[in-house]
Each structure stands twice: as structure tokens, then as C-alpha cells.
Design a protein around this motif. Structure first.
Motif, PDB file in Angstrom:
ATOM      1  N   SER A  68       1.057  -1.145   0.053  1.00 18.13           N
ATOM      2  CA  SER A  68       0.113  -0.072   0.044  1.00 18.13           C
ATOM      3  C   SER A  68       0.805   1.179  -0.008  1.00 18.13           C
ATOM      4  CB  SER A  68      -0.937  -0.166   1.168  1.00 18.13           C
ATOM      5  OG  SER A  68      -0.101   0.176   2.408  1.00 18.13           O
ATOM      6  N   PRO A  69       0.370   2.503  -0.427  1.00 17.45           N
ATOM      7  CA  PRO A  69       1.164   3.701  -0.198  1.00 17.45           C
ATOM      8  C   PRO A  69       1.011   4.258   0.956  1.00 17.45           C
ATOM      9  CG  PRO A  69      -1.132   4.172  -1.311  1.00 17.45           C
ATOM     10  CD  PRO A  69      -1.066   2.530  -0.999  1.00 17.45           C
TER      11      PRO A  69
ATOM     12  N   ILE B  16       6.419   5.194   1.430  1.00 18.57           N
ATOM     13  CA  ILE B  16       6.872   6.491   0.848  1.00 18.57           C
ATOM     14  C   ILE B  16       8.147   6.990   1.479  1.00 18.57           C
ATOM     15  CG2 ILE B  16       6.391   8.934   0.953  1.00 18.57           C
ATOM     16  CD1 ILE B  16       3.235   8.351   1.245  1.00 18.57           C
ATOM     17  N   ALA B  17       8.315   6.592   2.771  1.00 12.74           N
ATOM     18  CA  ALA B  17       9.894   6.756   3.131  1.00 12.74           C
ATOM     19  C   ALA B  17      10.837   6.159   2.528  1.00 12.74           C
ATOM     20  CB  ALA B  17       9.839   6.559   4.814  1.00 12.74           C
ATOM     21  N   ALA B  18      10.559   4.788   2.401  1.00 14.83           N
ATOM     22  CA  ALA B  18      11.455   3.810   1.627  1.00 14.83           C
ATOM     23  C   ALA B  18      11.664   4.270   0.172  1.00 14.83           C
ATOM     24  CB  ALA B  18      10.960   2.394   1.633  1.00 14.83           C
ATOM     25  N   SER B  19      10.547   4.793  -0.465  1.00  9.71           N
ATOM     26  CA  SER B  19      10.822   5.261  -1.950  1.00  9.71           C
ATOM     27  C   SER B  19      11.691   6.276  -1.902  1.00  9.71           C
ATOM     28  CB  SER B  19       9.403   5.345  -2.503  1.00  9.71           C
ATOM     29  OG  SER B  19       8.893   6.613  -1.847  1.00  9.71           O
ATOM     30  N   GLU B  20      11.349   7.367  -0.957  1.00  6.59           N
ATOM     31  CA  GLU B  20      12.372   8.424  -0.880  1.00  6.59           C
ATOM     32  C   GLU B  20      13.818   8.108  -0.613  1.00  6.59           C
ATOM     33  OE1 GLU B  20      10.211  11.220   1.738  1.00  6.59           O
ATOM     34  OE2 GLU B  20       8.915  11.667   0.373  1.00  6.59           O
ATOM     35  N   ALA B  21      13.895   7.321   0.412  1.00  2.42           N
ATOM     36  CA  ALA B  21      15.427   7.093   0.826  1.00  2.42           C
ATOM     37  C   ALA B  21      16.161   6.371  -0.254  1.00  2.42           C
ATOM     38  CB  ALA B  21      15.247   6.081   2.092  1.00  2.42           C
TER      39      ALA B  21
ATOM     40  N   HIS C 148      15.476   6.570  -3.434  1.00  2.00           N
ATOM     41  CA  HIS C 148      15.167   7.244  -4.858  1.00  2.00           C
ATOM     42  C   HIS C 148      14.786   6.589  -5.762  1.00  2.00           C
ATOM     43  CE1 HIS C 148      17.725  10.371  -2.816  1.00  2.00           C
ATOM     44  NE2 HIS C 148      18.630   9.290  -2.614  1.00  2.00           N
ATOM     45  N   ILE C 149      13.644   5.899  -5.686  1.00  2.00           N
ATOM     46  CA  ILE C 149      12.850   5.039  -6.530  1.00  2.00           C
ATOM     47  C   ILE C 149      11.498   5.483  -6.576  1.00  2.00           C
ATOM     48  CG2 ILE C 149      14.322   2.863  -6.412  1.00  2.00           C
ATOM     49  CD1 ILE C 149      12.247   1.540  -4.738  1.00  2.00           C
ATOM     50  N   PRO C 150      10.722   5.237  -7.474  1.00  2.00           N
ATOM     51  CA  PRO C 150       9.205   5.628  -7.401  1.00  2.00           C
ATOM     52  C   PRO C 150       8.205   4.866  -6.635  1.00  2.00           C
ATOM     53  CG  PRO C 150      10.038   5.250  -9.822  1.00  2.00           C
ATOM     54  CD  PRO C 150      11.084   4.749  -9.019  1.00  2.00           C
ATOM     55  N   LEU C 151       7.454   5.342  -5.961  1.00  2.00           N
ATOM     56  CA  LEU C 151       6.367   4.736  -5.053  1.00  2.00           C
ATOM     57  C   LEU C 151       5.929   3.785  -5.536  1.00  2.00           C
ATOM     58  CD1 LEU C 151       5.190   4.784  -2.236  1.00  2.00           C
ATOM     59  CD2 LEU C 151       3.488   6.403  -3.180  1.00  2.00           C
ATOM     60  N   THR C 152       5.442   3.521  -6.804  1.00  5.34           N
ATOM     61  CA  THR C 152       4.881   2.424  -7.489  1.00  5.34           C
ATOM     62  C   THR C 152       6.021   1.238  -7.701  1.00  5.34           C
ATOM     63  OG1 THR C 152       5.582   3.411  -9.651  1.00  5.34           O
ATOM     64  CG2 THR C 152       3.235   3.886  -8.879  1.00  5.34           C
ATOM     65  N   SER C 153       7.144   1.688  -7.714  1.00  9.76           N
ATOM     66  CA  SER C 153       8.053   0.657  -7.615  1.00  9.76           C
ATOM     67  C   SER C 153       8.136  -0.074  -6.188  1.00  9.76           C
ATOM     68  CB  SER C 153       9.594   0.842  -8.077  1.00  9.76           C
ATOM     69  OG  SER C 153       9.505   1.327  -9.259  1.00  9.76           O
ATOM     70  N   THR C 154       8.028   0.806  -5.199  1.00  7.94           N
ATOM     71  CA  THR C 154       8.014   0.159  -3.738  1.00  7.94           C
ATOM     72  C   THR C 154       6.869  -0.494  -3.638  1.00  7.94           C
ATOM     73  OG1 THR C 154       9.217   2.077  -3.232  1.00  7.94           O
ATOM     74  CG2 THR C 154       8.061   0.658  -1.313  1.00  7.94           C
ATOM     75  N   MET C 155       5.778  -0.164  -4.129  1.00  4.79           N
ATOM     76  CA  MET C 155       4.318  -1.044  -3.938  1.00  4.79           C
ATOM     77  C   MET C 155       4.291  -2.444  -5.037  1.00  4.79           C
ATOM     78  SD  MET C 155       1.923   2.398  -4.305  1.00  4.79           S
ATOM     79  CE  MET C 155       0.317   1.530  -4.211  1.00  4.79           C
ATOM     80  N   MET C 156       4.863  -2.443  -5.754  1.00  2.35           N
ATOM     81  CA  MET C 156       4.980  -3.361  -6.943  1.00  2.35           C
ATOM     82  C   MET C 156       5.973  -4.285  -6.196  1.00  2.35           C
ATOM     83  SD  MET C 156       3.190  -3.003  -9.625  1.00  2.35           S
ATOM     84  CE  MET C 156       3.715  -4.305 -10.955  1.00  2.35           C
ATOM     85  N   ALA C 157       6.897  -3.976  -5.563  1.00  2.14           N
ATOM     86  CA  ALA C 157       7.718  -4.923  -4.979  1.00  2.14           C
ATOM     87  C   ALA C 157       7.059  -5.881  -3.675  1.00  2.14           C
ATOM     88  CB  ALA C 157       8.927  -4.330  -4.314  1.00  2.14           C
TER      89      ALA C 157
END
Length: 322
Positions: free
Chosen positions: A155-156, A161-166, A168-177
Motif C-alpha cells: 500500500s502507499p 513513501i519513506a522507503a521510496s524516498e530513501a 530514490h525510486i518511484p513509489l509505484t516500484s515500492t508498491m509493486m515489490a
């Protein structure tokens, strides 16, 4: 105010022991916090200050829980939850109905709804499903919580969000993972909840407020939860934030109007408040205990221990919330 790690641990141990001794959990945590603060070197005034600060930190959660009682009272006392449960069982069968409530909490959490709100929204229907299918509490709880956790990993939420910023990857990539872990969690939850459906205590026999002949129509019954879900989905879908503080009562009131039971609305409100009062009191106890722990150096001791042992740095992540 700096409380020793020893005091924080004592607070937890005392609270756990008292709960196991059947002391009311709210009081058990308050007593644990008092003794932990005193033994941790905060003194009487400092202990009280830390406890109050801890409770202040979760006031927003308490208010949301209280307002959630409006939707819960309407669903339970009007018979809406019973009607929805009946429809699910008729369409899916009793065993697959457990999967339905798991997927409901998973779907809500996956699109960004907070886990506690997802559980509160689905729980009245889950209770009726359990009662009509002869399930016990443990299996139903496993389905609800498992669905929430499966949704959380994809989920977003603030962690994603913190992981994606840390990194430097898109939030969608973090969610897809998180999709693969979510699927694994759903499968595991299904197996565990089915194994536990006859374990634990029974649900009380006082949940249903109307007789079978007085149950509302399915369209009227689903209006409350549907309005709530739509309002909560506005944030991830449209960027419009409607806080659960508004969405849950709005859903409850919409359900009353759709079922044409406005003359019972005060009774539904009173019943819902009574059902949520225990949870609110539990959160107050949790806040006092959290106040002692957050003002202690327990986190520092844990971090130093991990670093001294030479363990990998990612093990520090779970303790950053302390």
C-alpha cells in the motif's frame, strides 16, 4: 525526561503479568507505566507527565475509534451486517466467506486505508459471518489481521513513501515489490484462518439487534459500508483526503437513511458508543505505557546491542518507531 531502559522493561513486564492475571488491561498498563516510571528514575511527577504525554499522542486515534461507533452501531443494531453476511454466505458458502472478509480488509488496506479503519469497517460483517457459520474468534481475527498485513506491504502508506524516498525510486516500484509478499501472506492467512476457525472462544449471542423478518434489504444494508469505502478511496484515487473521523460517521448516517430507520438513529449511536468505549479505554492504557517507553533509553540500548553484536544495519529499522 529520560527513563532508564530497566524502567521501560519493568513497565512492560508488570503490564503483561497483570493482564495474564485477568486484571483489566487498561488498568494493567497504567499500573505498569506507574511502576516503570518510578523504578526508571522519573520520579512521581515525571512519571505522570510521561504518561499524560503518551495519551496525548494517541488522542486522534481515540476520537476516530469513538466516531467509528456510529457505523458499527448502525451495521449491528439495524441488522445490516446480518443481511450482508447472509448474502455472502449464500453466494460463497460458509468456508469461502472467511476468504471474503480477508480480501475485504486486504483491498481496503492495499489502496491506502489505515489498517485499524479497515478492520472497524469489516468487523461487524465478519462477526455476523462467524456466528452464522459457527466460527470462533481466533480464525476470524486471523483472517482480518492477515488481510490488513497483506495489504500493508503493497500500500502507499508512510513506510512505503519513506522507503521510496530513501532509495530514490518511484513509489509505484515500492508498491509493486510488495505484491509477492502480499500474495504469500494471503495464502498463508487463508490456511491459518481455516485451521483456526474452530479454535478460541465463541462470539456473544447479543450482536444481532433485529429478527430475521426485520432485516433490511441488501441494497440498504450495503449503503453504509459502501459510502464509507468510497469516501476513504478518494485519497488514493483522487487526492482528496477524507479523514475516517468524517468517513465512518457519514457512512453510518447514510446507511440509516437508506434503510429508512431514522427514528432509531439515537439508539444506534448509543449502542455504537458502548461497543467502542472498551477499545477507547484500552487505547488510553496503551498511551500511558507508550509514554514511558518513548521517554526511555530502551531504543538506544537495543541499537547499541545490535551494533555491538555486529548484526546488519537493517535490523535497526523496526526500532526507529520507539
Amino acid at each position: 525526561m529520560n527513563i532508564s531502559a530497566f524502567g521501560a522493561i519493568i513497565a512492560l513486564v508488570i503490564a503483561i503479568i497483570l493482564i495474564l492475571k485477568k486484571v483489566e488491561p487498561t488498568y494493567a498498563m497504567i499500573f505498569g507505566a506507574i511502576f516503570g516510571g518510578l523504578l526508571g528514575g522519573a520520579g512521581l511527577a515525571g512519571t505522570v507527565s510521561c504518561m499524560i504525554t503518551g495519551v496525548q499522542g494517541i488522542v486522534s486515534a481515540i476520537v476516530r475509534i469513538v466516531t467509528a461507533g456510529i457505523l458499527a452501531g448502525v451495521l449491528i443494531e439495524s441488522g445490516a451486517a446480518a443481511r450482508i453476511a447472509e448474502a455472502i454466505i449464500r453466494k460463497m458458502g460458509s468456508r469461502r466467506s472467511l476468504i471474503a472478509i480477508m480480501l475485504a480488509t486486504w483491498c481496503l488496506t492495499a489502496v491506502g486505508v489505515f489498517g485499524d479503519v479497515a478492520v472497524i469497517t469489516v468487523a461487524p460483517i465478519a462477526i455476523q459471518l462467524a456466528r452464522r457459520s459457527g466460527f470462533k474468534k481466533l480464525g476470524v481475527l486471523m483472517a482480518l489481521i492477515g488481510g490488513v498485513k497483506a495489504g500493508n506491504v503493497m500500500s502507499p502508506n508512510p513506510n512505503a513513501i519513506a522507503a521510496s524516498e530513501a532509495f530514490h525510486i518511484p513509489l509505484t516500484s515500492t508498491m509493486m515489490a510488495g505484491i509477492v509478499p502480499a500474495v504469500a501472506a494471503l495464502i498463508t492467512t487463508t490456511l491459518l484462518s481455516r485451521a483456526l476457525i474452530h479454535k478460541g472462544s465463541d462470539f456473544d449471542e447479543v450482536e444481532e439487534g433485529v429478527s430475521e423478518s426485520e432485516l433490511p434489504s441488501l441494497a440498504g444494508a450495503v449503503t453504509g459500508p459502501l459510502v464509507t469505502i468510497i469516501l476513504l478511496l478518494l485519497r488514493p484515487l483522487c487526492g482528496i483526503t477524507v479523514d475516517p473521523l468524517i468517513a465512518l460517521p457519514a457512512g453510518g448516517i447514510s446507511g440509516v437513511l437508506a434503510m429508512r430507520k431514522g427514528n432509531h438513529i439515537c439508539f444506534y449511536f448509543t449502542s455504537g458508543l458502548k461497543k467502542m468505549s472498551g477499545v477507547a479505554m484500552l487505547l488510553i492504557g496503551t498511551g500511558t505505557l507508550a509514554g514511558i517507553i518513548s521517554n526511555s533509553n530502551l531504543k538506544d540500548v537495543i541499537i547499541q546491542g545490535i551494533e555491538y553484536a555486529g548484526l546488519p544495519g537493517f535490523l535497526l529499522a523496526p526500532y526507529q518507531a520507539l
